[in-house]
Design an enzyme around this catalytic site. Structure first.
Site, PDB file in Angstrom:
ATOM      1  N   SER A  34      -4.888  -6.911  -9.560  1.00  0.00           N
ATOM      2  CA  SER A  34      -5.197  -6.439  -8.645  1.00  0.00           C
ATOM      3  C   SER A  34      -6.382  -5.614  -8.273  1.00  0.00           C
ATOM      4  O   SER A  34      -6.563  -5.738  -7.475  1.00  0.00           O
ATOM      5  CB  SER A  34      -4.141  -5.384  -7.535  1.00  0.00           C
ATOM      6  OG  SER A  34      -4.290  -4.615  -9.001  1.00  0.00           O
ATOM      7  N   ASP A 323      -5.236   3.984  -2.668  1.00  0.00           N
ATOM      8  CA  ASP A 323      -4.320   4.181  -2.985  1.00  0.00           C
ATOM      9  C   ASP A 323      -3.673   4.403  -3.842  1.00  0.00           C
ATOM     10  O   ASP A 323      -4.583   4.680  -5.394  1.00  0.00           O
ATOM     11  CB  ASP A 323      -3.703   3.047  -2.439  1.00  0.00           C
ATOM     12  CG  ASP A 323      -3.368   1.750  -3.397  1.00  0.00           C
ATOM     13  OD1 ASP A 323      -3.828   2.228  -4.776  1.00  0.00           O
ATOM     14  OD2 ASP A 323      -3.230   0.568  -2.984  1.00  0.00           O
ATOM     15  N   HIS A 326      -5.288   2.272  -6.970  1.00  0.00           N
ATOM     16  CA  HIS A 326      -6.608   1.377  -6.972  1.00  0.00           C
ATOM     17  C   HIS A 326      -7.684   2.321  -6.390  1.00  0.00           C
ATOM     18  O   HIS A 326      -7.214   2.501  -5.624  1.00  0.00           O
ATOM     19  CB  HIS A 326      -6.328   0.356  -6.042  1.00  0.00           C
ATOM     20  CG  HIS A 326      -4.947  -0.618  -6.308  1.00  0.00           C
ATOM     21  ND1 HIS A 326      -3.469  -0.843  -5.237  1.00  0.00           N
ATOM     22  CD2 HIS A 326      -4.909  -1.903  -7.356  1.00  0.00           C
ATOM     23  CE1 HIS A 326      -2.829  -1.702  -6.395  1.00  0.00           C
ATOM     24  NE2 HIS A 326      -3.728  -2.447  -7.307  1.00  0.00           N
TER      25      HIS A 326
END
Ligand code: NAG
Length: 349
Positions: A34, A323, A326
């Site tokens: 990610s 978040d 991240h």
């Protein structure tokens, strides 16, 4: 007179050489998780997605499946190489081989070096990213012809950014790997997979490669939240595991550079830069590094990072983290800029 003509010939040759050097990285090819996924998870059945508001809030055109409010580091790197401002996801039906010829992303949020990690959230395992890359090679040869395609594949810059999930989603939370391996054994196991992956890429023609190090993963807001009642400090054990693994990667990189002729493999380590931002957010223009922008900033991630959440911050640029897992786009830009000036600079000139 003859003297002047010779001068012009030399100058013209020099300019041509400079132009060639500038074109030296014709494409950027991304593998990983990610930290660099630009939307592949949108196309698979997993609960780990981010193609909805408020993700992509600061991205032109809105949410894409990137796990940030805007672009990820590989987008900024691609732009710094003068190629294009974003790298499209391989599985995104809105793009085709014309777009992928200058850059393509095979990354999948939630994946790891270890096959058992990608199983946790049913995302794309690393071996499958490599399968997609093989398919891409074929398509590129069909599109440009063997000679031109092979030139691009050989001159492209390959960026690999993966590994955090092997620890935070797998080793430290599930019993299987922790019962099979000590932490050091597990690090060696992962480094072995990394080495094989790099060798396979090399055998497929890749020569310019960067392997990303792990971030200070004990400082991610989600991890700090588990220590909420002891002052939400960074978890040292996780940071130490990241530093130890990074050292193993460095050793691996040094030995592969010796072993594989013509390979230019570099280590892109975000650890120190990110740690500085976390320790001293104000000196980078941030206000908060302990909690994230989205929601309460303590645990929200993926579907929990919801547009209805009343706590989401209004200016993500004040936060190191978007978040609970991240970085914000601003953090990504700082990290990318740092890498372009250090580990990746050799590929610019
Ligand atoms: C991961 O799974 C693939 C596909 O089944 C297999 O080829 C590969 O050897 C596995 N990797 C490891 C390290 O076990």
């Amino acid at each position: 007179m003859a003297f002047k003509v010779i001068h012009w010939v030399i100058l013209a040759r020099l300019l041509l050489q400079i132009a060639n050097i500038y074109a030296r990285v014709p494409a950027i090819i991304v593998f990983g998780d990610s930290t660099v996924d630009s939307g592949n998870n949108n196309q698979i059945s997993t609960i780990l997605k981010s193609n909805f508001d408020p993700y992509g809030r600061d991205f032109i055109g809105g949410p894409t499946g990137r796990f940030s409010n805007g672009r990820v580091p590989t987008d900024f790197i691609c732009e710094a190489f003068g190629i294009k401002p974003t790298i499209p996801a391989y599985l995104d039906p809105a793009y085709d081989i014309k777009d992928f010829a200058t850059g393509v992303c095979f990354a999948s949020a939630g994946t790891g070096y270890d096959n058992a990690t990608s199983d946790v959230l049913s995302v794309i395992p690393l071996w499958k990213e490599l399968e997609y890359y093989r398919e891409y090679q074929k398509d590129l040869r069909g599109y440009l012809g063997d000679e031109k395609a092979n030139e691009i594949l050989g001159e492209a810059l390959y960026l690999i950014s993966i590994g955090t999930n092997d620890f935070l989603e797998n080793y430290y939370v599930l019993p299987k790997r922790a019962s099979e391996f000590s932490i050091e054994e597990y690090q060696n196991f992962l480094a072995g997979i990394a080495g094989n992956f790099i060798k396979e890429l090399y055998n497929l023609g890749a020569r310019k490669m960067s392997v990303g190090g792990l971030p200070p993963m004990g400082c991610l807001p989600l991890e700090r939240t588990t220590k909420l009642f002891s002052g939400s400090k960074c978890i040292e054990e996780y940071n130490d595991a990241a530093k130890d693994f990074n050292e193993k990667l460095e050793g691996l990189i040094a030995s592969l550079n010796k072993e594989l002729t013509g390979l230019r493999l570099t280590f892109s380590n975000p650890y120190d830069m990110l740690f500085q931002m976390i320790q001293n957010p104000k000196s980078f223009g941030f206000e908060d590094a302990a909690t994230a922008c989205c929601g309460t900033g303590l645990f929200e991630l993926g579907y929990l990072c919801d547009k209805m959440n009343p706590f989401t911050c209004s200016d993500a640029n004040k936060y190191v983290f978007w978040d609970s897992f991240h970085p914000t786009e601003k953090t990504n830009a700082i990290l990318a800029d740092h890498l372009v000036k250090t580990s990746l600079a050799q590929f610019l000139w």
